[in-house]
Design an enzyme around this catalytic site. Structure first.
Site, PDB file in Angstrom:
ATOM      1  N   HIS A 123       0.844  -1.212   0.000  1.00  0.00           N
ATOM      2  CA  HIS A 123       0.000   0.000   0.000  1.00  0.00           C
ATOM      3  C   HIS A 123       0.874   1.255   0.000  1.00  0.00           C
ATOM      4  CE1 HIS A 123      -3.101  -2.621   2.282  1.00  0.00           C
ATOM      5  NE2 HIS A 123      -3.606  -2.416   1.085  1.00  0.00           N
ATOM      6  N   ARG A 136      -1.946  -5.858  -8.396  1.00  0.00           N
ATOM      7  CA  ARG A 136      -0.811  -6.733  -8.130  1.00  0.00           C
ATOM      8  C   ARG A 136      -0.642  -7.784  -9.217  1.00  0.00           C
ATOM      9  NH1 ARG A 136      -3.051  -7.855  -2.246  1.00  0.00           N
ATOM     10  NH2 ARG A 136      -4.843  -7.899  -3.644  1.00  0.00           N
ATOM     11  N   LYS A 175     -17.420  -6.104   7.913  1.00  0.00           N
ATOM     12  CA  LYS A 175     -16.233  -6.849   7.457  1.00  0.00           C
ATOM     13  C   LYS A 175     -15.414  -7.509   8.567  1.00  0.00           C
ATOM     14  CE  LYS A 175     -14.110  -6.246   2.960  1.00  0.00           C
ATOM     15  NZ  LYS A 175     -13.024  -5.615   2.219  1.00  0.00           N
ATOM     16  N   SER A 193      -2.878  -7.543   3.024  1.00  0.00           N
ATOM     17  CA  SER A 193      -3.124  -7.425   4.460  1.00  0.00           C
ATOM     18  C   SER A 193      -3.477  -8.793   5.051  1.00  0.00           C
ATOM     19  CB  SER A 193      -4.260  -6.438   4.727  1.00  0.00           C
ATOM     20  OG  SER A 193      -3.913  -5.158   4.281  1.00  0.00           O
TER      21      SER A 193
HETATM   22  O1  PNS Z   1      -8.820  -2.787   0.288  1.00  0.00           O
HETATM   23  P1  PNS Z   1     -10.081  -3.317  -0.329  1.00  0.00           P
HETATM   24  O2  PNS Z   1     -10.883  -4.081   0.692  1.00  0.00           O
HETATM   25  O3  PNS Z   1      -9.813  -4.111  -1.575  1.00  0.00           O
HETATM   26  O4  PNS Z   1     -10.945  -2.023  -0.768  1.00  0.00           O
HETATM   27  C1  PNS Z   1     -12.236  -2.148  -1.301  1.00  0.00           C
HETATM   28  C2  PNS Z   1     -12.972  -0.803  -1.306  1.00  0.00           C
HETATM   29  C3  PNS Z   1     -13.010  -0.203   0.079  1.00  0.00           C
HETATM   30  C4  PNS Z   1     -12.274   0.144  -2.256  1.00  0.00           C
HETATM   31  C5  PNS Z   1     -14.422  -1.059  -1.840  1.00  0.00           C
HETATM   32  O5  PNS Z   1     -14.974  -2.124  -1.143  1.00  0.00           O
HETATM   33  C6  PNS Z   1     -15.332   0.156  -1.695  1.00  0.00           C
HETATM   34  O6  PNS Z   1     -15.157   1.161  -2.335  1.00  0.00           O
HETATM   35  N1  PNS Z   1     -16.355   0.015  -0.845  1.00  0.00           N
HETATM   36  C7  PNS Z   1     -17.318   1.060  -0.576  1.00  0.00           C
HETATM   37  C8  PNS Z   1     -18.670   0.681  -1.150  1.00  0.00           C
HETATM   38  C9  PNS Z   1     -18.786   1.096  -2.592  1.00  0.00           C
HETATM   39  O7  PNS Z   1     -18.691   2.252  -2.947  1.00  0.00           O
HETATM   40  N2  PNS Z   1     -18.999   0.111  -3.490  1.00  0.00           N
HETATM   41  C10 PNS Z   1     -19.247   0.402  -4.897  1.00  0.00           C
HETATM   42  C11 PNS Z   1     -18.123  -0.001  -5.747  1.00  0.00           C
HETATM   43  S1  PNS Z   1     -18.349  -1.680  -6.228  1.00  0.00           S
END
Ligand code: PNS
Length: 167
Positions: free
Chosen positions: A24, A97, A48, A135
């Site tokens: 990150h 990645r 989560k 993570s």
């Molecule tokens: O680190 P991660 O868990 O891969 O991040 C995922 C994240 C937080 C970017 C994604 O889950 C997110 O944006 N969640 C908020 C809900 C949302 O806006 N969803 C619509 C997009 S599919």
């Protein structure tokens, strides 16, 4: 008037960051050079079941990015695009990645663009040495008291030791 009217390119790097890894941090450092301002936005999602609270995650991010003046740490709930509207930001940064990331990332980027046509997602490929890092993998190693010093910043390593020492 939004900062973008003055030509400022504000990007949001959203994620769970549970906890922030060297992977990150690599994306943060590199994208902070590309955009005028980078907001690292931690998802505050109660469903989560994270290891670190949002406060802990943002605090760790703050510590490890304190030398980067154009990086701001924040958190958000619910839909990312609503948060972006509040911040007058239209640019999303995500790290890629491996091919395995692509399907999920494409789905998210397409959904976000469908929800708001002004949103653009930029993908930054991870530095190869971090391409395996996540993570979840870090937590797995730390949970069984394996060495994570090469995988996360030292502040995060200490925080992981504290978490897993108690349980
Ligand atoms: O680190 P991660 O868990 O891969 O991040 C995922 C994240 C937080 C970017 C994604 O889950 C997110 O944006 N969640 C908020 C809900 C949302 O806006 N969803 C619509 C997009 S599919």
């Amino acid at each position: 008037m939004s900062q973008e009217h003055f030509g400022m390119k504000i990007a949001v790097y959203p994620g769970s960051f549970d906890p922030v890894t060297n992977g990150h941090l690599d994306i943060i450092r590199r994208s902070a050079k590309v955009f005028d301002k980078l907001i690292v936005a931690v998802l505050n999602n109660t469903s989560k079941n994270p290891l670190f609270t949002v406060e802990e995650r943002t605090e760790l991010l703050q510590k490890v990015t304190s030398d980067l003046p154009n990086v701001e740490i924040d958190s958000f709930r619910d839909l990312l695009i609503n948060y972006m509207k509040d911040k007058n930001a239209h640019l999303i940064v995500r790290g890629l990645r491996a091919v395995s990331d692509f399907e999920y990332e494409l789905q998210m980027a397409s959904t976000n663009q469908k929800l708001d046509e002004n949103i653009e997602t930029f993908f930054m490929t991870s530095t190869p040495m971090y391409s395996y890092l996540s993570s979840s993998i870090v937590k797995e190693v730390a949970r069984f008291h394996g060495p994570v010093g090469d995988l996360v910043p030292v502040e995060v390593e200490k925080a992981l030791h504290r978490k897993y020492a108690r349980t």
